[in-house]
Scaffold this motif. Structure first.
Motif, PDB file in Angstrom:
ATOM      1  N   VAL A   1      -6.756 -10.367   6.572  1.00 45.85           N
ATOM      2  CA  VAL A   1      -5.492  -9.666   6.316  1.00 45.85           C
ATOM      3  C   VAL A   1      -4.335 -10.495   6.870  1.00 45.85           C
ATOM      4  O   VAL A   1      -4.355 -10.923   8.030  1.00 45.85           O
TER       5      VAL A   1
ATOM      6  N   PHE B   1      -2.562   2.468   6.493  1.00 45.62           N
ATOM      7  CA  PHE B   1      -3.461   1.727   5.603  1.00 45.62           C
ATOM      8  C   PHE B   1      -4.185   0.622   6.361  1.00 45.62           C
ATOM      9  O   PHE B   1      -5.410   0.461   6.228  1.00 45.62           O
ATOM     10  N   LEU B   2      -3.455  -0.137   7.158  1.00 44.91           N
ATOM     11  CA  LEU B   2      -4.079  -1.228   7.906  1.00 44.91           C
ATOM     12  C   LEU B   2      -5.120  -0.690   8.887  1.00 44.91           C
ATOM     13  O   LEU B   2      -6.192  -1.285   9.062  1.00 44.91           O
TER      14      LEU B   2
ATOM     15  N   LEU C   1      -8.216   0.493   6.705  1.00 48.61           N
ATOM     16  CA  LEU C   1      -8.811  -0.386   5.706  1.00 48.61           C
ATOM     17  C   LEU C   1     -10.240  -0.800   6.067  1.00 48.61           C
ATOM     18  O   LEU C   1     -11.143  -0.727   5.219  1.00 48.61           O
TER      19      LEU C   1
ATOM     20  N   LEU D   1     -13.498   0.132   3.785  1.00 48.75           N
ATOM     21  CA  LEU D   1     -14.281  -0.895   3.100  1.00 48.75           C
ATOM     22  C   LEU D   1     -15.722  -0.930   3.591  1.00 48.75           C
ATOM     23  O   LEU D   1     -16.628  -1.317   2.840  1.00 48.75           O
TER      24      LEU D   1
ATOM     25  N   VAL E   1      -0.315  -8.164   3.087  1.00 49.20           N
ATOM     26  CA  VAL E   1       0.157  -6.778   3.081  1.00 49.20           C
ATOM     27  C   VAL E   1       1.579  -6.746   3.643  1.00 49.20           C
ATOM     28  O   VAL E   1       1.877  -7.437   4.619  1.00 49.20           O
TER      29      VAL E   1
ATOM     30  N   VAL F   1     -14.660  -6.964   4.314  1.00 45.88           N
ATOM     31  CA  VAL F   1     -13.256  -6.827   4.720  1.00 45.88           C
ATOM     32  C   VAL F   1     -12.618  -8.213   4.674  1.00 45.88           C
ATOM     33  O   VAL F   1     -13.028  -9.112   5.414  1.00 45.88           O
TER      34      VAL F   1
ATOM     35  N   PRO G   1       0.811  -1.226   0.000  1.00 47.80           N
ATOM     36  CA  PRO G   1       0.000   0.000   0.000  1.00 47.80           C
ATOM     37  C   PRO G   1       0.839   1.268   0.000  1.00 47.80           C
ATOM     38  O   PRO G   1       0.382   2.312  -0.469  1.00 47.80           O
TER      39      PRO G   1
ATOM     40  N   ILE H   1      -8.387  -2.226  -3.145  1.00 47.81           N
ATOM     41  CA  ILE H   1      -8.750  -3.423  -2.385  1.00 47.81           C
ATOM     42  C   ILE H   1     -10.263  -3.527  -2.230  1.00 47.81           C
ATOM     43  O   ILE H   1     -10.821  -4.636  -2.256  1.00 47.81           O
TER      44      ILE H   1
ATOM     45  N   ALA I   1      -6.947   1.915  -0.891  1.00 50.68           N
ATOM     46  CA  ALA I   1      -8.170   1.370  -0.309  1.00 50.68           C
ATOM     47  C   ALA I   1      -9.207   1.064  -1.383  1.00 50.68           C
ATOM     48  O   ALA I   1      -9.910   0.038  -1.318  1.00 50.68           O
TER      49      ALA I   1
END
Length: 293
Positions: free
Chosen positions: A159, A128-129, A132, A136, A99, A156, A71, A83, A80
């Protein structure tokens, strides 16, 4: 406990094609197919989410995964949206989002080409994590002083955080469903599991996956082992002895023994990046799966 055996889809130069390769892996009985994520590499690289969308659309069962999505190469909203779209078009339950930070293969030049700061990879990946799930779900997320809500909402996906550093283990323990290790022998796994368990605290300890490098052959020989170990050492900055120790190369019987040891150590998912001819490697890996069933 289920033991997922998957394979990385071949590089464009192989000529097999994403759709044909995904169908071949599914027909052989493998559980998952994976694509790495790079903007530029010497060998060429498909865009991972687009390739996986094509793979999922051409198959009915096999799980698709990024190994691993980067990302930090992208603006956070574009990442985002990337994904979210993939999660929306791939049937629920058939997507795994790996990721990571990346950087070993192409180095800082890849980030310079993308126009994103190399030194901010970790911070951008963590952000990003954290964002996310809200992105989403269609929730407003503050980005540069503006609240951004993506639509339509999307499921989602699980991950999986990749990387072998302690920082990667911390990231996985804090924010992931699974951890994807690489360049490890079975004897290395218990220490990583203990560390993840400790770091997870009150959270469930992430599941353990492993990216494997090597291949399968009917008649493995010393020259092939030396060639692949030297290539692995050069590509990932390993010393020669460690490269040979983590290389997975051999007949189906030999590779089944290696994967059995990983399973006994606590690994529940493996994804092979073959350095031997791709279709034959898949067929022989399917034999390994049958042995371990």
């Amino acid at each position: 406990m289920p033991f997922d055996i998957g394979v990385f889809l071949p590089a464009p130069e192989d000529g097999t094609g994403v759709v044909a390769a995904a169908r071949h892996a599914e027909g052989a009985g493998l559980d998952s197919v994976w694509v790495g994520d790079h903007l530029v590499t010497d060998a060429g690289q498909f865009d991972a989410p687009i390739a996986l969308a094509a793979a999922a659309g051409a198959t009915s069962r096999v799980v698709v995964g990024t190994g691993v999505y980067l990302p930090s190469l992208r603006h956070p909203v574009w990442a985002a949206k990337h994904i979210a779209t993939l999660a929306a078009v791939v049937p629920e339950g058939r997507l795994r989002l790996g990721v990571g930070l990346g950087g070993r293969v192409a180095g800082p030049d890849e980030w310079a080409i993308a126009g994103t700061p190399w030194r901010e990879r970790a911070a951008r990946t963590d952000a990003f994590l954290d964002a996310l799930g809200p992105f989403l779900r269609g929730e407003p997320v503050p980005v540069d002083g503006v609240d951004v809500a993506l639509a339509p909402p999307a499921p989602v996906p699980p991950v999986w955080v990749g990387g072998g550093s302690d920082a990667a283990l911390r990231r996985a323990a804090r924010a992931a469903d699974g951890w994807l290790g690489a360049m490890l022998a079975p004897s290395d796994v218990p220490e990583r599991i203990a560390r993840l368990t400790d770091l997870a605290g009150d959270r469930p300890r992430p599941a353990i996956g492993m990216v494997l490098h090597g291949g399968l052959t009917e008649r493995p020989d010393r020259a092939e082992t030396d060639r692949l170990a030297a290539s692995l050492a050069a590509r990932y900055g390993l010393d020669r002895d460690r490269a040979e120790r983590v290389l997975v190369l051999g007949s189906p019987d030999q590779v089944a023994e290696r994967l059995s040891a990983l399973r006994e150590a606590g690994v529940t998912l493996v994804a092979l990046a073959p350095s031997t001819p791709w279709r034959r490697a898949v067929d022989l890996l399917a034999e390994v799966k049958r042995q371990l069933a």
